[in-house]
Structure formats: C-alpha cells, structure tokens
Design a protein around this motif. Structure first.
Motif, PDB file in Angstrom:
ATOM      1  N   PHE A  40     -29.222 -13.697 -51.394  1.00 40.24           N
ATOM      2  CA  PHE A  40     -29.885 -12.740 -52.286  1.00 40.24           C
ATOM      3  C   PHE A  40     -30.675 -13.407 -53.413  1.00 40.24           C
ATOM      4  CE2 PHE A  40     -25.510 -13.302 -53.675  1.00 40.24           C
ATOM      5  CZ  PHE A  40     -25.655 -13.566 -55.022  1.00 40.24           C
ATOM      6  N   ILE A 164     -19.667 -16.910 -53.201  1.00 36.79           N
ATOM      7  CA  ILE A 164     -20.355 -16.175 -54.264  1.00 36.79           C
ATOM      8  C   ILE A 164     -20.357 -14.700 -53.920  1.00 36.79           C
ATOM      9  CG2 ILE A 164     -22.680 -16.516 -53.259  1.00 36.79           C
ATOM     10  CD1 ILE A 164     -23.567 -16.915 -56.264  1.00 36.79           C
ATOM     11  N   GLU A 165     -20.079 -13.881 -54.928  1.00 39.33           N
ATOM     12  CA  GLU A 165     -20.052 -12.435 -54.694  1.00 39.33           C
ATOM     13  C   GLU A 165     -21.457 -11.888 -54.637  1.00 39.33           C
ATOM     14  OE1 GLU A 165     -17.641  -9.855 -57.038  1.00 39.33           O
ATOM     15  OE2 GLU A 165     -16.028 -11.318 -57.114  1.00 39.33           O
ATOM     16  N   ARG A 166     -21.615 -10.881 -53.801  1.00 43.20           N
ATOM     17  CA  ARG A 166     -22.931 -10.231 -53.738  1.00 43.20           C
ATOM     18  C   ARG A 166     -23.235  -9.566 -55.054  1.00 43.20           C
ATOM     19  NH1 ARG A 166     -26.747  -9.362 -50.090  1.00 43.20           N
ATOM     20  NH2 ARG A 166     -27.694  -7.763 -51.363  1.00 43.20           N
ATOM     21  N   ILE A 167     -24.520  -9.531 -55.350  1.00 46.32           N
ATOM     22  CA  ILE A 167     -24.943  -8.939 -56.615  1.00 46.32           C
ATOM     23  C   ILE A 167     -24.834  -7.418 -56.540  1.00 46.32           C
ATOM     24  CG2 ILE A 167     -27.389  -8.724 -56.025  1.00 46.32           C
ATOM     25  CD1 ILE A 167     -27.858 -10.067 -58.770  1.00 46.32           C
ATOM     26  N   ARG A 168     -24.338  -6.816 -57.624  1.00 44.59           N
ATOM     27  CA  ARG A 168     -24.250  -5.347 -57.667  1.00 44.59           C
ATOM     28  C   ARG A 168     -24.999  -4.862 -58.895  1.00 44.59           C
ATOM     29  NH1 ARG A 168     -18.973  -6.350 -56.977  1.00 44.59           N
ATOM     30  NH2 ARG A 168     -18.227  -6.309 -54.854  1.00 44.59           N
ATOM     31  N   ILE A 169     -26.069  -4.166 -58.659  1.00 48.47           N
ATOM     32  CA  ILE A 169     -26.921  -3.737 -59.763  1.00 48.47           C
ATOM     33  C   ILE A 169     -27.194  -2.245 -59.619  1.00 48.47           C
ATOM     34  CG2 ILE A 169     -29.265  -3.969 -60.691  1.00 48.47           C
ATOM     35  CD1 ILE A 169     -29.033  -6.913 -60.066  1.00 48.47           C
ATOM     36  N   GLN A 172     -32.461   1.511 -59.393  1.00 51.49           N
ATOM     37  CA  GLN A 172     -33.590   1.694 -60.300  1.00 51.49           C
ATOM     38  C   GLN A 172     -33.591   0.714 -61.463  1.00 51.49           C
ATOM     39  OE1 GLN A 172     -36.224   3.069 -58.927  1.00 51.49           O
ATOM     40  NE2 GLN A 172     -36.615   4.265 -60.742  1.00 51.49           N
ATOM     41  N   TYR A 173     -32.759  -0.316 -61.365  1.00 49.14           N
ATOM     42  CA  TYR A 173     -32.757  -1.303 -62.424  1.00 49.14           C
ATOM     43  C   TYR A 173     -33.862  -2.302 -62.145  1.00 49.14           C
ATOM     44  CZ  TYR A 173     -29.916  -2.588 -66.394  1.00 49.14           C
ATOM     45  OH  TYR A 173     -29.439  -2.766 -67.653  1.00 49.14           O
ATOM     46  N   ILE A 178     -33.769   0.692 -54.661  1.00 45.09           N
ATOM     47  CA  ILE A 178     -33.317  -0.167 -53.586  1.00 45.09           C
ATOM     48  C   ILE A 178     -32.499   0.670 -52.614  1.00 45.09           C
ATOM     49  CG2 ILE A 178     -32.021  -2.278 -53.063  1.00 45.09           C
ATOM     50  CD1 ILE A 178     -34.417  -2.648 -54.976  1.00 45.09           C
ATOM     51  N   GLU A 179     -32.762   0.499 -51.342  1.00 50.43           N
ATOM     52  CA  GLU A 179     -31.949   1.192 -50.357  1.00 50.43           C
ATOM     53  C   GLU A 179     -30.616   0.478 -50.245  1.00 50.43           C
ATOM     54  OE1 GLU A 179     -34.018   1.516 -46.686  1.00 50.43           O
ATOM     55  OE2 GLU A 179     -35.748   2.446 -47.607  1.00 50.43           O
TER      56      GLU A 179
ATOM     57  N   ILE B  46     -26.666  -8.942 -66.558  1.00 51.67           N
ATOM     58  CA  ILE B  46     -26.195  -8.250 -65.346  1.00 51.67           C
ATOM     59  C   ILE B  46     -26.700  -8.971 -64.091  1.00 51.67           C
ATOM     60  CG2 ILE B  46     -26.376  -6.101 -64.020  1.00 51.67           C
ATOM     61  CD1 ILE B  46     -26.546  -4.635 -66.732  1.00 51.67           C
ATOM     62  N   ASN B  50     -23.217 -12.908 -61.368  1.00 57.39           N
ATOM     63  CA  ASN B  50     -22.589 -13.561 -60.208  1.00 57.39           C
ATOM     64  C   ASN B  50     -22.903 -15.052 -60.161  1.00 57.39           C
ATOM     65  OD1 ASN B  50     -22.462 -10.824 -59.785  1.00 57.39           O
ATOM     66  ND2 ASN B  50     -22.370 -11.054 -57.575  1.00 57.39           N
ATOM     67  N   THR B 155     -33.353  -8.430 -53.819  1.00 59.87           N
ATOM     68  CA  THR B 155     -32.921  -9.817 -53.974  1.00 59.87           C
ATOM     69  C   THR B 155     -33.432 -10.300 -55.331  1.00 59.87           C
ATOM     70  OG1 THR B 155     -34.937 -10.583 -52.885  1.00 59.87           O
ATOM     71  CG2 THR B 155     -32.983 -10.373 -51.499  1.00 59.87           C
ATOM     72  N   LEU B 156     -32.834 -11.383 -55.805  1.00 62.14           N
ATOM     73  CA  LEU B 156     -33.321 -11.957 -57.062  1.00 62.14           C
ATOM     74  C   LEU B 156     -34.489 -12.880 -56.736  1.00 62.14           C
ATOM     75  CD1 LEU B 156     -30.015 -12.936 -58.903  1.00 62.14           C
ATOM     76  CD2 LEU B 156     -31.681 -11.249 -59.654  1.00 62.14           C
TER      77      LEU B 156
END
Lengths: 208, 276
Positions: A40, A164-169, A172-173, A178-179, B46, B50, B155-156
């Motif tokens: 990601f 590494i943990e998946r990003i959780r956002i 609409q941020y 995002i689907e 935020i 991670n 994705t970032l």
C-alpha cells in the motif's frame, strides 16, 4: 573485549568470530539507495547518507523524505549481544552461494528485546548473511545481507522484511472516496513489507 | 464581437461584486491554509501511523506541497460557488437594471451578445484559478518550503518535490475545466430564470446537487462514468502513481462537451426570448 558471559562454552565460536569482525569497524559512512516494497505504499527509490560510529546511534540524512527501517540496520548486532544468551546449532545452509552455519540465539535474560533469533553466519569469512529475529513487541523481521566482495565487512545490499498492518483510513480522507472490500481487508490486516538498501560505503575506518 | 467582449470585461472590472468575490476567495484561501496546516499534521499522523511502527522518518511531509494539495481539495466547492454568483450576475444585473433591453435595441447580434458574456465568465474563471494557484503556491512554499508530497488514494503515493509540483500545476489546469463548467452553467441558469436572487439559489442548488452526486455510485455505467457530475474530480487522477492519461483526456473532453452544450442551451433560450 568481550563480556565474561560471552566467553561461556554455550556460545558458538562462529558467532563470536562474526561479532569480533563486526566490532572491528570503528566507523563508516555510506551512500544508500532505499527501495520500499509495501503493497500500500508507492514510493520511488530514495538516496540517503548513513553514518555509523561505534557506540553511537546510526544517523541518516537525505534531501528527500525517506523511510529508515527501525530494525535490520544494526550491523554490530548490539541488540542480540546486549544481554546473556545461548546458541543452538541448527545445521548448515547455503546462502547467496556461501556455506553458512545456522544458529538459534536464545536470550537468558528477561530484559532482552527478542524472544528468539536465527542467524546464518558464513563459516569462511564470518559474515552474517541472514537473521530472523522474533521481537517481543514488533513481530518478526528478517534480514538478508549480501556482500560485494567475499571479505567485505559492510554488506552491499540489505533486505529487511517485516510485518506491517494494513492502513485504515476513514473514507473520503484526503481525496476521492475509496472502494472498500471488507472481506479483503480482514484477510490482509497484517502484511509483510520489505525494504531494500543498496549500500555504497565511502569511508570505512577499522579499529587499529 | 471583440467590442462586445471588451465591453463585458469593462463591466465586470467596474462592478463591486467582482472585487468582493476576489477578496472572498483570498480570505477563504487563507482560512483553508491555516486549517490545512493544523489538519495536515493530524492527517499525516493517521496516514503514517502504521509505517511509524517499522520506520524512522527522515525529512518532513508537512510542507508547501501538502498545503497546496489540501487547498486544492478544499476549494472545489467554495470557488465555483463564488464564481457562479459573479457569472450569473453578468446577466441578471443587466436584466435587473434594464440595460439588457437597451442593448437589444442596438444593432448587435443576440448570439454574439450572449456568447460574449459566456466568454467573459470563462476568462474570469481562468484568471481566478491562476490567481488562486499562484497565491496558494507563493504563500505555502514561502512559509512551509517544499519536499515530498504524500497523497492517499487507496494506497499511500509519495511524490518527490519536482514531480509533486508538476502534478499540482496540472491538477489546477484540469480543475479549471470544472470551474469553467460551473460558471457557464450559472450563466445559462441566469438566462433561464433572469431574477438575480433566484439565479444564485438555483446555481448554488446545482452545485450542491453536483457535489452530492459526485460521491454516489449507482452502478449504472453512463451515470458513474459519463454523467457530468462524475467528471468534476478528474484532477484527482493526476495523483495516482501511474497517470491514466487517456482517462483524463476523455473526461476533460467530455466535460468540455457538456460545457459547450450548456452554453448552446443558454444561447438558444436567449435567442428565442423576446428581451426588448
């Protein structure tokens, strides 16, 4: 000078040889190319400079924003050697074409930051070729080290793999919605990431 | 035609509303910039939470590029709203002050007259976009410097400074088509309803509905991909790592087509109406 506990018979001499070799580096400065391989994260390879001086924290500088792995760049293995431990011989393995002895490192002191580590040490040049360290707080990380010349002390390439943990956002941020595939997210909560460092030592100073 | 455009520009430059609008846009930009600075820090916390477990960060992402990007994200409602008020006013003011009837008694083409209003609305929108881009960049870069930009689009995505700058400029250019679209629509709505207050309300309503529908996916191909409300955030595609140029060109061409269509509808309504 090794601490007294390190001279005990339950520490494999190959590891002590490797440690002595690493300790011979007084300082070095190296150019780094950092390539991030995390599902990601999209980031082009970055350049940085790394400065190591024995007994001091390693420093990094770059004109860009760079991600420096917290683990895996401890070339002196200070984390492992900080508290008493014992080694267990796990046999041999060929890593990057070199015969290596595999050793389990089991800490004997509760203060140690890791629960178990596995090192692959080149039995000819006493270079650490691989390490897998299970930490108490930060999961398991693996480090693969390859060297330009067989007698180099500083590796030419280091690959650090980590959990590494998946990003959780929130939706609409920062832009377009995002689907979200919830089932996929559950399955992918913890992923493995990798960072590859290509190292070009410019100045290596050894202990006289 | 040239004289008509010059006359419309003269009227635009000599009405107080134009300068109130410009001042309002700059005030909003300032407020967004201040909130972006504080919001930016929280957003980065935020986004990078991670990664912080596994990495040390060298360098800062709270820089001018992030500020300009957050301004870009925030202004696609406020900016069209103010421009729609000014653009609608180009027609409704003349109608209210009855100068429209006087103009139509002159030997000028109705089509040329109304097209000149559309063109002035387009030019004014472009000038405001350029003003906004230049001012946001000047303030952001002088206060916060430059550096890498991070954008979250599933994705970032990290962009190095020079690349971030290029993408931001392209995003402003791409976004200007959206702003022009809304300005043109507001002139058409003004021609249709004529009354100043009603024109503003209808324009604002159109903008609000467009923004709401932008976030709705119905699973209907023509709506999700080709309806004009879905084309208004095409500029965001410029922040994907691999830019899908064909998608961007297609969306922009379609939005220009919609803009021309709304302009055509406005011209037709005006031509058929007995103004004098």
């Amino acid at each position: 000078m090794l601490p007294q506990w390190m001279c005990a018979q339950d520490i494999d001499p190959v590891l002590l040889q490797a440690k002595a070799r690493l300790d011979s580096v007084q300082s070095f400065e190296a150019g780094l190319k950092l390539s991030v391989d995390i599902s990601f994260v999209n980031m082009s390879p970055k350049q940085a400079t790394m400065t190591y001086t024995k007994g001091e924290p390693t420093t990094f500088s770059s004109e860009d924003f760079v991600l420096i792995p917290k683990r895996g760049l401890d070339f002196s293995l200070s984390e492992i050697f900080e508290y008493p431990f014992m080694t267990v011989d796990r046999g041999y393995e060929v890593i990057f074409g070199r015969p290596c002895k595999l050793l389990n490192i089991i800490p004997l002191d509760k203060r140690a930051d890791f629960s178990i580590a596995t090192l692959g040490v080149d039995t000819v040049n006493y270079s650490v070729m691989k390490s897998e360290i299970s930490t108490k707080k930060d999961g398991t990380y693996e480090v693969l080290l390859s060297y330009g010349q067989s007698n180099d002390i500083i590796p030419g390439r280091v690959e650090v793999s980590f959990e590494i943990e998946r990003i959780r956002i929130p939706l609409q941020y920062m832009g377009k919605e995002i689907e979200v595939d919830k089932s996929a997210m559950k399955m992918e909560e913890v992923k493995r990431g990798r960072i590859i460092l290509d190292i070009e030592p410019a100045l290596v100073e050894l202990v006289k | 035609m040239k004289t008509l455009i010059q006359a419309e520009l003269y009227k635009l430059m000599h009405q107080r509303m134009t300068y109130f609008a410009l001042a309002a846009i700059l005030v909003i930009e300032g407020i967004v910039l201040v909130s972006a600075y504080f919001q930016g820090s929280a957003i980065l916390d935020i986004l990078l939470d991670n990664l912080r477990e596994s990495f040390y960060f060298q360098g800062t992402l709270l820089n001018g590029h992030l500020m300009v990007y957050l301004i870009l994200n925030s202004l696609w409602f406020h900016l069209p709203l103010i421009l729609m008020i000014v653009s609608a006013g180009l027609f409704t003011t003349e109608h209210k002050e009855r100068t429209l009837q006087m103009m139509m008694q002159q030997p000028i083409s109705k089509t040329h007259f109304i097209i000149s209003k559309y063109l002035v609305a387009v030019v004014f929108s472009l000038v405001v976009i350029v003003l906004l881009m230049v001012s946001s960049m000047m303030i952001s870069y002088s206060l916060f410097g430059t550096g890498d930009l991070v954008v979250y689009l599933g994705t970032l995505n990290f962009f190095q400074s020079a690349e971030a700058f290029e993408r931001i400029v392209l995003a402003y250019l791409c976004g200007s088509l959206t702003v022009i679209f809304f300005s043109v629509v507001s002139v058409t709505l003004a021609i249709w309803v004529r009354d100043t207050t009603i024109a503003w309300i209808v324009s604002a309503f159109f903008l609000i509905i467009s923004n709401l529908l932008l976030k709705v996916d119905l699973g209907i191909d023509w709506f999700d991909n080709y309806f004009f409300v879905k084309l208004n955030d095409t500029w965001q595609l410029l922040f994907n790592t691999e830019i899908d140029w064909s998608h961007i060109y297609f969306n922009n061409a379609l939005l220009v087509t919609y803009t021309v269509l709304f302009m055509f509808i406005g011209v037709m309504i005006f031509r058929r109406r007995d103004v004098a």
